[in-house]
Design an enzyme around this catalytic site. Structure first.
Site, PDB file in Angstrom:
ATOM      1  CD  GLU A  86      72.850 -65.034  -8.754  1.00 27.98           C
ATOM      2  OE1 GLU A  86      71.743 -64.519  -8.525  1.00 27.98           O
ATOM      3  OE2 GLU A  86      73.760 -64.447  -9.367  1.00 27.98           O
ATOM      4  CE  LYS A 264      69.962 -60.819  -9.849  1.00 31.57           C
ATOM      5  NZ  LYS A 264      70.864 -61.977  -9.691  1.00 31.57           N
ATOM      6  CG  ASP A 280      58.842 -57.644   3.440  1.00 30.07           C
ATOM      7  OD1 ASP A 280      59.165 -57.974   2.291  1.00 30.07           O
ATOM      8  OD2 ASP A 280      57.742 -57.137   3.711  1.00 30.07           O
ATOM      9  CG  HIS A 378      77.923 -67.474 -12.543  1.00 34.53           C
ATOM     10  ND1 HIS A 378      77.364 -67.068 -11.362  1.00 34.53           N
ATOM     11  CD2 HIS A 378      76.912 -67.916 -13.316  1.00 34.53           C
ATOM     12  CE1 HIS A 378      76.060 -67.250 -11.429  1.00 34.53           C
ATOM     13  NE2 HIS A 378      75.762 -67.768 -12.597  1.00 34.53           N
TER      14      HIS A 378
HETATM   15  C1  MEV Z   1      74.460 -61.498 -11.191  1.00 31.46           C
HETATM   16  O1  MEV Z   1      73.500 -62.090 -10.339  1.00 31.46           O
HETATM   17  C2  MEV Z   1      74.870 -60.140 -10.681  1.00 31.46           C
HETATM   18  C3  MEV Z   1      75.761 -59.321 -11.614  1.00 31.46           C
HETATM   19  O2  MEV Z   1      75.143 -59.227 -12.895  1.00 31.46           O
HETATM   20  C4  MEV Z   1      75.924 -57.969 -10.985  1.00 31.46           C
HETATM   21  C5  MEV Z   1      76.602 -56.947 -11.892  1.00 31.46           C
HETATM   22  O3  MEV Z   1      76.536 -57.079 -13.119  1.00 31.46           O
HETATM   23  O4  MEV Z   1      77.165 -56.002 -11.324  1.00 31.46           O
HETATM   24  C6  MEV Z   1      77.098 -60.004 -11.822  1.00 31.46           C
END
Ligand code: MEV
Length: 427
Positions: A86, A264, A280, A378
């Site tokens: 990513e 995430k 892992d 991004h």
């Molecule tokens: C993207 O991989 C992760 C985010 O969505 C985390 C977040 O929203 O805090 C940018």
């Protein structure tokens, strides 16, 4: 082979060489020569090693490793290898760490290297009595467990504690024994699973019940890593930015839908280091999310507050069952190389750095989200991927990516048209 002859029951597939398996897969799936060559190309482990790591190997998959800079953890500068597909993930850690570097970076701690194995006992009519009968055997249980891994005991690890819980399930009460084991610098799954399996017949004989499952718990809440850091308000763009970030945290803390995304983002950093070091990822992810729900409602793995001086203070606590010995960590040459970059000599040191990366990652995401939004940064990085996917090569990649970003149209269809125009000398 005609479509009607296709069968997934390929006799002796597991006994074939990797090349033979690839041929069988190519025949089944109708792969062209270029696709076969792509799969046959060696990555940074040879197929011979890969063939010993898992079953039915046909190829390897290479993932980029980026190195996060600016990380200062417990007063020591470290370079952190991160394996991820990513874009923005590595850059976010670098930027976040730079903004707290002068204030001292990250301070970390761990709760210990304790893993939990569960032994599930069913079919007892007196579960509370059975529970005590098991607890009374503590010394015997310790000896049975330690006999499973004398080397671990020699290294200072081994059985540490015993817990027995009565779990009321849909199928009736279960008596669940927890073996708590110090696995030192190993992640420890094999060790504790062996202990649980070895102990099971004794548990049955002491209680008259029947043991079914004997397996570690990924809710490794005796193996926590923690990190904290302070970002001076002036280093992050002032109080408005700080307050926006606090509000982002409050959102995650209050709402599981947001918390899942917030966490995430944390795991973008955590899993990247876990993967780079051959650990892992699924174990760490399962543990992290279970820990985030430990109080009955899924919530943020981080906490964010304002200090008395008005600065932004962040902290994180999560299970980090990672090791330096055993499994891919030991045999994957790239994982070994990543551990050398990190310069860690214990699993606990590795866990502490990973916790710091998770916190940095969360800072980066919250700051972007609370200010410009994540798409700007991004998309700039993602544009490279889109350009490559459209067929750009060499210097074309950066040139085409720049065009897409400038036009605010980081899209495959636009990239294809612009690449043609570039090649025709129109752009
Ligand atoms: C993207 O991989 C992760 C985010 O969505 C985390 C977040 O929203 O805090 C940018």
């Amino acid at each position: 082979m005609s479509i009607s002859n296709l069968t997934s029951r390929i006799s002796g597939f597991h006994r074939m060489s990797t090349a033979e398996r690839l041929e069988a897969v190519a025949a089944f799936s109708g792969l062209d020569d270029a696709t076969r060559a792509q799969l046959a190309a060696p990555g940074n482990i040879d197929t011979h090693l890969a063939d010993h790591m898992i079953e039915n190997v046909v190829a390897t998959l290479s993932i980029p490793i980026g190195v996060a800079t600016n990380m200062r953890v417990d007063g020591k500068d470290v370079l952190v290898p991160m394996a991820t597909e990513e874009s923005s993930v590595v850059a976010a850690v670098c930027n976040s760490a730079r903004q707290c570097y002068d204030a001292g970076g990250f301070t970390t701690s761990v709760s210990g290297n304790l893993m939990i194995a569960q032994v599930q006992l069913v079919g007892v009519t007196d579960p509370e009595n059975a529970r005590l009968r098991i607890l009374e055997r503590r010394d015997e249980i310790a000896a049975i467990c330690d006999r499973c891994d004398p080397m671990l005991v020699q290294l200072g690890g081994g059985f540490r504690d015993l817990e027995v819980r009565v779990v009321n399930s849909r199928g009736g009460p279960m008596v669940v024994t927890h073996l708590i084991v110090d696995t030192r610098d190993a992640m420890g799954a094999n060790t504790v699973n062996t202990m649980a399996e070895t102990l099971a017949p004794s548990v049955e004989s002491w209680t008259g019940g029947k043991v079914f499952l004997r397996i570690l718990s990924n809710l490794a809440d005796r193996r926590l890593a923690r990190a904290r850091a302070v970002w001076p308000a002036e280093a992050i763009g002032g109080e408005a930015v700080r307050d926006g970030m606090i509000s982002a945290y409050h959102f995650a803390e209050a709402d599981p839908y947001r918390a899942a995304t917030h966490n995430k983002g944390i795991m973008n950093g955590v899993s990247a280091v876990v993967l780079a070091t051959g650990n892992d990822t699924r174990a760490v992810e399962a543990g992290a999310h279970a820990y985030a729900a430990r109080n009955g409602r899924y919530t943020s793995l981080t906490n964010w507050e304002v200090t008395a001086e008005g600065h932004l203070a962040g902290s994180i606590e999560l299970p980090l069952p990672v090791g330096l010995v055993g499994g891919a960590t030991k045999i994957h040459p790239t994982a070994r190389a990543c551990l050398k970059i990190l310069g860690v000599s214990t699993a606990a040191e590795l866990a502490r750095i990973i916790a710091a990366v998770g916190l940095a990652q969360n800072f980066g995401a919250m700051k972007a989200l609370a200010t410009t939004g994540i798409q700007k940064g991004h998309m700039a990085l993602h544009a490279n991927n889109v350009a490559i996917a459209a067929g750009a090569v060499g210097e074309e990649v950066a040139k085409l990516a720049a065009i897409l970003v400038e036009r605010r149209q980081v899209r495959q269809d636009v990239a294809t048209v612009e690449l043609e125009r570039m090649r025709a000398g129109v752009a």
